[in-house]
Design an enzyme around this catalytic site. Sequence first.
Site, PDB file in Angstrom:
ATOM      1  N   LYS A   1       0.805  -1.204   0.000  1.00 22.17           N
ATOM      2  CA  LYS A   1       0.000   0.000   0.000  1.00 22.17           C
ATOM      3  C   LYS A   1       0.848   1.269   0.000  1.00 22.17           C
ATOM      4  CE  LYS A   1      -1.209   1.547   3.867  1.00 22.17           C
ATOM      5  NZ  LYS A   1      -1.774   2.006   5.152  1.00 22.17           N
TER       6      LYS A   1
ATOM      7  N   GLU B   1      -5.299   5.184   4.630  1.00 25.53           N
ATOM      8  CA  GLU B   1      -6.141   4.600   5.701  1.00 25.53           C
ATOM      9  C   GLU B   1      -7.575   5.114   5.640  1.00 25.53           C
ATOM     10  OE1 GLU B   1      -4.867   2.291   7.471  1.00 25.53           O
ATOM     11  OE2 GLU B   1      -2.826   2.747   8.130  1.00 25.53           O
TER      12      GLU B   1
ATOM     13  N   GLN C   1      -9.412  -3.904   7.879  1.00 23.58           N
ATOM     14  CA  GLN C   1      -8.525  -3.431   8.942  1.00 23.58           C
ATOM     15  C   GLN C   1      -9.100  -2.224   9.669  1.00 23.58           C
ATOM     16  OE1 GLN C   1      -4.140  -3.671   8.423  1.00 23.58           O
ATOM     17  NE2 GLN C   1      -4.633  -4.072   6.291  1.00 23.58           N
TER      18      GLN C   1
ATOM     19  N   ARG D   1       0.181  -9.420  10.927  1.00 24.66           N
ATOM     20  CA  ARG D   1       1.435  -8.743  11.268  1.00 24.66           C
ATOM     21  C   ARG D   1       2.618  -9.697  11.142  1.00 24.66           C
ATOM     22  NH1 ARG D   1       0.172  -4.722   9.670  1.00 24.66           N
ATOM     23  NH2 ARG D   1      -1.708  -5.861   9.110  1.00 24.66           N
TER      24      ARG D   1
END
Length: 731
Positions: A35, A223, A253, A601
Amino acid sequence: MDAYPYLARLNPEQREAVETLEGPLLVLAGAGTGKTRVLTARFAHILLTGRAAPGEVLAVTFTNKAAREMRERVAAMIGRPVEGLWLGTFHALCVRLLRRHAERVGLRSSFTILDTDDQLRLLKQVMEAAGIDQKRWPPQGLMAVIQRWKDRGLTPEGITPAEDSDFAPGRARSLYADYQARLLSLNACDFGDLLLHTVTLLQRQPEVLAECQRRFRYLLVDEYQDTNTVQYLWLRLLAQAHRNICCVGDDDQSIYSWRGAEVENILRFERDFPGARIVRLERNYRSTRPILAAASALIAQNEGRLGKTLRPGRDDAEGDKIEVHALWDSEEEARMVAGRIEALRREGHAAGEIAVLVRTGAQTRAFEERLILLGIPYRVVGGPRFYERAEIRDALAYMRLLASPADDLAFERIVNTPRRGVGDGALRAITSHARAEKLPLSLAAEALLGTDLLKGRARPALAEFFRDLSRWRAMLDREGHVATVAAMLDESGYTEMWRKDPSPEAPGRLDNLRELLRAIADFETLEGFLEHVALVTENDEASDGDRVTLMTLHAAKGLEFDTVFLPGWEEGLFPNQRALDDGGQKALEEERRLAYVGLTRARRRAIISWAANRRLYANWQAAIPSRFLAELPEAEVERVAAPGLAGRPPQDAPSVFPAIGFGGARRGRVIEAGAWEVAERPARPDPFAVGERVFHQKFGYGTVRSVEDDKLEVEFATGLKRLLDRFVERA
DNA sequence: CTAATATTTATTTTT
DNA sequence: TAAATATTAG
């Protein structure tokens, strides 16, 4: 082609996201799909293809860290630092716009930005004036209500009586109006105002809006799933004319709805911008295939997703299965995690590539204790932030008062810190004089010096305080802000106050003050520094050294580690009961997204665990495994058999947890880890029946209240507990 | 006004 | 349990 070498390093989807420059574009970027690379390449591409000058692109991020990184990476791609960028957090960009047009929303350009403490203090004053019982209606509650309104872009006039909150029924709206009026009279903004005022400005001042639309020809938003309604309104206003808006985000997310974020913003992008292109980034370059498969299966349980499937993007994607450990209690869980970390380090893994991600901050403690015992270096991310510490806020209040005598909130904070004998009585006299004469508090106080309205020690103390203040103000011009602030903190007795403080934190606080002085030196002026600290509240944890990272799942978003431990997967803790209580199904889905964020993660290893007993506050709490564990695909998971699954702790083991009620739980466990190596769970041939009497190692005797598969609800002397049948025996 | 004592309450926290 | 906050006695 060669003119843009960065394009060659992108996969086709990434490339499409970078090269689709005109028109609305939504980039759905799964975890680990590049991203940031896309965002920076796109930014550079806009500049290098000559479509816009640096000042004509507006790039918004949520954190200062993200803004800094983007700035650096864009500069690196362009080959030189770029001047005049409008790149920053929503708040920083809004401040910039607002300072230019402050008068149009009733402020002066020098307005101050309040921190949470000031905000609350002001709110208390407003409530006091309105005669609200603050015991029944905690100011914190009103602060939350107002914040939510501001998140939604609502000014006091915008709230209909029907929408009024049930806070102090029927009065929240007018309290909000009072609070806003007070802010304007103080020439101050709270955090929410930065966005709200900017949107109001653009809505009410067509020529300002037109100017902004003309200037910002390209919009980049990071975001996007975390934007709230005002932020969304702001973006929509700016994008309306040219429609060159690119939003990058991942609905899977979205973990900040409780802060006002609206995932719906991402879900309705196409409706707001008809004809929008949507690009999905699904090739994950971060994690092994089993991790991706598990994370995908988990998140697939959520409804209302835009739908993405992570695919392994790297050639070496095979890897170990995800481990799921069941442990007897939270202490054993900590031992298991720390033991595994020690083993990993022995095998040559760096501590810095290992993280322990927990649902609540309090969980880190148990791990800290074990890591200390084993001598493993670690750091805890989170906790009190630098600029939120009391000593820093005090010092800042001194500086604010130095810079602007009219800063009432700063004055209130420090007139009596250190104690000068200026208490409630004196302050009341000052406040009433200030109101009568329409003066700022500090000027009112100065005026009162010559009267007999100030009693006791207050008068001489204040007289000295004002003498000092004017001396420091004079010094500011002559000797600069660094020397002046240092002198001010010393001569006011402020540093002395902490030096004399016998508490163990005091030396640390003095260190923080020194650190603050160092930070001031990086700025040309005191005002510049104060603006900086108002907007930069982040914890810039020094990532020095090779350390294991302990933090919450929320704090981990955007980071990655080779090995990730995910402890505490128990019903009640994760998914979190409180979240479920006030959020229902939506909250459950957000908890699940949190689990998804945690799993993704991990680059190579994910080790999940749950404990059948956890110490919560003073007592032990029984727990059943998180429902998320059942949602993981069996093929990718290795259920590391665990103590409990053997049936129950060995009969010959000493009674470890005496029943509560007989002098409370005692410590001093004797059972060795690994003492209950276990096999597969044997099916219980004779299920418990409701009403049956049972015995539990920790809780003593109880009565079965309900049975569901292997999960029981049992009424113990200490209350109703949910636990697995294998932890109790027939009484 | 301050210090000692009682009471309350425990998620997540990008700015 | 432990930290933060409220109350009360000096």
